[in-house]
Each structure stands twice: as structure tokens, then as C-alpha cells.
Scaffold this motif. Structure first.
Motif, PDB file in Angstrom:
ATOM      1  N   ASP A   1       0.825  -1.212   0.000  1.00  0.00           N
ATOM      2  CA  ASP A   1       0.000   0.000   0.000  1.00  0.00           C
ATOM      3  C   ASP A   1       0.857   1.258   0.000  1.00  0.00           C
ATOM      4  O   ASP A   1       0.516   2.255  -0.661  1.00  0.00           O
ATOM      5  N   LEU A   2       1.995   1.238   0.698  1.00  0.00           N
ATOM      6  CA  LEU A   2       2.906   2.389   0.654  1.00  0.00           C
ATOM      7  C   LEU A   2       3.428   2.612  -0.760  1.00  0.00           C
ATOM      8  O   LEU A   2       3.580   3.759  -1.205  1.00  0.00           O
ATOM      9  N   ALA A   3       3.669   1.535  -1.483  1.00  0.00           N
ATOM     10  CA  ALA A   3       4.101   1.665  -2.879  1.00  0.00           C
ATOM     11  C   ALA A   3       2.987   2.279  -3.724  1.00  0.00           C
ATOM     12  O   ALA A   3       3.249   3.141  -4.577  1.00  0.00           O
TER      13      ALA A   3
ATOM     14  N   ILE B   1       0.611   4.308  -2.683  1.00  0.00           N
ATOM     15  CA  ILE B   1       0.497   5.717  -2.278  1.00  0.00           C
ATOM     16  C   ILE B   1       1.626   6.528  -2.911  1.00  0.00           C
ATOM     17  O   ILE B   1       1.392   7.618  -3.455  1.00  0.00           O
ATOM     18  N   THR B   2       2.835   5.993  -2.874  1.00  0.00           N
ATOM     19  CA  THR B   2       3.977   6.683  -3.470  1.00  0.00           C
ATOM     20  C   THR B   2       3.818   6.789  -4.982  1.00  0.00           C
ATOM     21  O   THR B   2       4.137   7.824  -5.581  1.00  0.00           O
ATOM     22  N   LYS B   3       3.299   5.749  -5.612  1.00  0.00           N
ATOM     23  CA  LYS B   3       3.057   5.776  -7.057  1.00  0.00           C
ATOM     24  C   LYS B   3       2.111   6.921  -7.414  1.00  0.00           C
ATOM     25  O   LYS B   3       2.315   7.617  -8.421  1.00  0.00           O
ATOM     26  N   ALA B   4       1.103   7.144  -6.607  1.00  0.00           N
ATOM     27  CA  ALA B   4       0.179   8.258  -6.845  1.00  0.00           C
ATOM     28  C   ALA B   4       0.877   9.591  -6.622  1.00  0.00           C
ATOM     29  O   ALA B   4       0.682  10.551  -7.380  1.00  0.00           O
ATOM     30  N   ALA B   5       1.718   9.681  -5.608  1.00  0.00           N
ATOM     31  CA  ALA B   5       2.390  10.945  -5.273  1.00  0.00           C
ATOM     32  C   ALA B   5       3.421  11.345  -6.326  1.00  0.00           C
ATOM     33  O   ALA B   5       3.554  12.537  -6.632  1.00  0.00           O
ATOM     34  N   VAL B   6       4.172  10.390  -6.885  1.00  0.00           N
ATOM     35  CA  VAL B   6       5.231  10.748  -7.837  1.00  0.00           C
ATOM     36  C   VAL B   6       4.670  11.286  -9.149  1.00  0.00           C
ATOM     37  O   VAL B   6       5.419  11.836  -9.954  1.00  0.00           O
ATOM     38  N   LYS B   7       3.390  11.200  -9.343  1.00  0.00           N
ATOM     39  CA  LYS B   7       2.759  11.810 -10.525  1.00  0.00           C
ATOM     40  C   LYS B   7       2.733  13.330 -10.405  1.00  0.00           C
ATOM     41  O   LYS B   7       2.545  14.024 -11.394  1.00  0.00           O
TER      42      LYS B   7
ATOM     43  N   GLY C   1       9.528   0.529  13.670  1.00  0.00           N
ATOM     44  CA  GLY C   1      10.967   0.569  13.434  1.00  0.00           C
ATOM     45  C   GLY C   1      11.278   1.559  12.320  1.00  0.00           C
ATOM     46  O   GLY C   1      10.483   2.428  11.998  1.00  0.00           O
ATOM     47  N   ARG C   2      12.448   1.402  11.716  1.00  0.00           N
ATOM     48  CA  ARG C   2      12.861   2.302  10.631  1.00  0.00           C
ATOM     49  C   ARG C   2      12.244   1.841   9.319  1.00  0.00           C
ATOM     50  O   ARG C   2      12.268   0.646   9.010  1.00  0.00           O
ATOM     51  N   CYS C   3      11.711   2.798   8.572  1.00  0.00           N
ATOM     52  CA  CYS C   3      11.053   2.506   7.304  1.00  0.00           C
ATOM     53  C   CYS C   3      11.601   3.440   6.228  1.00  0.00           C
ATOM     54  O   CYS C   3      12.008   4.562   6.521  1.00  0.00           O
ATOM     55  N   LEU C   4      11.581   2.973   4.989  1.00  0.00           N
ATOM     56  CA  LEU C   4      12.029   3.790   3.878  1.00  0.00           C
ATOM     57  C   LEU C   4      11.308   3.357   2.614  1.00  0.00           C
ATOM     58  O   LEU C   4      11.287   2.167   2.276  1.00  0.00           O
ATOM     59  N   VAL C   5      10.709   4.317   1.932  1.00  0.00           N
ATOM     60  CA  VAL C   5      10.146   4.097   0.607  1.00  0.00           C
ATOM     61  C   VAL C   5      11.000   4.924  -0.348  1.00  0.00           C
ATOM     62  O   VAL C   5      11.165   6.125  -0.151  1.00  0.00           O
TER      63      VAL C   5
ATOM     64  N   VAL D   1      14.362   2.734 -16.255  1.00  0.00           N
ATOM     65  CA  VAL D   1      13.378   2.216 -15.314  1.00  0.00           C
ATOM     66  C   VAL D   1      13.078   3.251 -14.215  1.00  0.00           C
ATOM     67  O   VAL D   1      13.983   3.881 -13.702  1.00  0.00           O
ATOM     68  N   SER D   2      11.798   3.367 -13.874  1.00  0.00           N
ATOM     69  CA  SER D   2      11.387   4.082 -12.671  1.00  0.00           C
ATOM     70  C   SER D   2      10.796   3.048 -11.741  1.00  0.00           C
ATOM     71  O   SER D   2      10.005   2.206 -12.176  1.00  0.00           O
ATOM     72  N   ALA D   3      11.179   3.076 -10.484  1.00  0.00           N
ATOM     73  CA  ALA D   3      10.692   2.057  -9.551  1.00  0.00           C
ATOM     74  C   ALA D   3      10.492   2.640  -8.167  1.00  0.00           C
ATOM     75  O   ALA D   3      11.174   3.584  -7.771  1.00  0.00           O
ATOM     76  N   ILE D   4       9.547   2.060  -7.455  1.00  0.00           N
ATOM     77  CA  ILE D   4       9.323   2.375  -6.052  1.00  0.00           C
ATOM     78  C   ILE D   4       9.706   1.141  -5.281  1.00  0.00           C
ATOM     79  O   ILE D   4       9.252   0.031  -5.581  1.00  0.00           O
ATOM     80  N   ARG D   5      10.582   1.311  -4.306  1.00  0.00           N
ATOM     81  CA  ARG D   5      11.075   0.162  -3.539  1.00  0.00           C
ATOM     82  C   ARG D   5      10.797   0.368  -2.074  1.00  0.00           C
ATOM     83  O   ARG D   5      10.888   1.408  -1.562  1.00  0.00           O
TER      84      ARG D   5
END
Length: 176
Positions: free
Chosen positions: A105-107, A109-115, A160-164, A172-176
Motif C-alpha cells: 500500500d505504501l508503494a 500511495i507513493t506511485k500516486a504521489a510521484v505523478k 521501526g525504521r522505514c524507507l520508501v 526504469v522508474s521504480a518504487i522500492r
């Protein structure tokens, strides 16, 4: 998600007055003061670079008048973009048993934001001073690898620690 809702409802040049409630939210902060008048754009930088929980609160109050109303918008948007395993109880993500998400789900959300080009501009900024607030991006990989465009860090004692990451190279464009 906070960025997405604000981007849909505000002009970045709008100004808002920081409430005492927002200025005193714990955790990461951009060090806002109650009564401070600040632009939506500056708050978005504080939100995304410093993980400013105070900025998140001020943005939510500006858009909806209350944290609760803002969270209703966040939860509605989560369903629209397919983030079905997400539920928000705050705009900042501090620990709460009813506040949860998944990596998938974070991916989404990020996919929507990077637009939104403003999102890319902010998350790729390493340091900036806005409205007398010096902000530093908390993403440790930004600037270390040319393909890392930006991303969003997070931390709570439960998660804990999180990173998107948003990674972009010639092919390539990618969300990890």
C-alpha cells in the motif's frame, strides 16, 4: 498520503497559522511555533524532508479543520487508489493500533504521489531553508546513488525504521 490530500485541496502559496495543538505534536519536527504564519509549500517541505509531525498537523487542520476530518479524506483516498490494507488515524503516522499500512500500500500511495512534480521536487531536495526553517532530507541514500531520486523515511517504536524509495534511471522508474 498527507501530501496527496494537501495537493488536491490547496494552493502551495496559501498561508496558514500553526495551532498550539500542531506545534506540540511529538516526534520528528520542523520546529513550528504556535501562531506562526507559514505557507503550505514550506509545510510540505517540512513534512517530507524532516518528517515534521508538526507540519502534518498544521496541514491537516488547514485543509479540514481537524485531524479527524483530514483522516477521513486520507482513508477515502486510500480506497480510491487501491490501498485496501491501510487505515489512517493521523496525518503523521505516530503509533496507534488503528493506524496501519503495508509495504504494498505504501508503494501504491507513493506511485500516486510521484505523478505530482512538486512531490518529486521536494523529495529530491537535500537541504533547504524555508520560512526561516533549515530542513535536511532524512533519506540516507539521496545523493549517494544517482538513480535515487528521493523517497520518504519514517520511524516509530512499533514499526521501526522505514524507507520508501523512488528510483529513476534512463530505463526504469521504480518504487522500492
Amino acid at each position: 498520503m498527507t501530501f496527496l490530500i494537501v495537493a488536491e485541496h490547496c494552493n502551495i502559496d496559501e498561508k496558514t497559522t500553526v495551532s498550539r495543538q500542531s506545534a506540540t505534536i511529538g516526534g520528528s519536527s520542523m520546529h513550528l511555533k504556535a501562531g506562526e504564519v507559514i505557507s503550505i509549500e514550506a509545510l510540505l517541505y517540512g513534512l517530507l524532508l524532516n518528517s515534521g509531525n508538526d507540519a502534518a498537523g498544521a496541514l491537516a487542520e488547514h485543509v479540514s479543520g481537524s485531524i479527524e476530518s483530514f483522516c477521513a479524506l486520507m482513508n477515502e483516498k486510500a480506497r480510491i487508489i487501491g490501498a485496501y490494507n491501510t487505515h489512517f488515524t493521523s496525518p503523521h503516522g505516530l503509533d496507534n493500533d488503528e493506524h496501519y499500512t503495508t509495504c504494498y500500500d505504501l508503494a501504491l500511495i507513493t506511485k500516486a504521489a510521484v505523478k505530482n512534480p512538486l512531490f518529486i521536487k521536494i523529495i529530491s531536495t537535500q537541504q533547504i531553508t524555508v520560512s526561516n526553517h533549515f530542513l535536511t532530507n532524512t533519506n540516507p541514500l539521496l545523493g549517494q546513488y544517482p538513480e535515487v531520486t528521493g523517497g520518504k523515511t519514517g520511524y516509530t517504536s512499533k514499526a521501526g525504521r522505514c524507507l520508501v524509495l523512488y528510483v529513476n534511471n534512463e530505463n526504469v522508474s521504480a518504487i522500492r
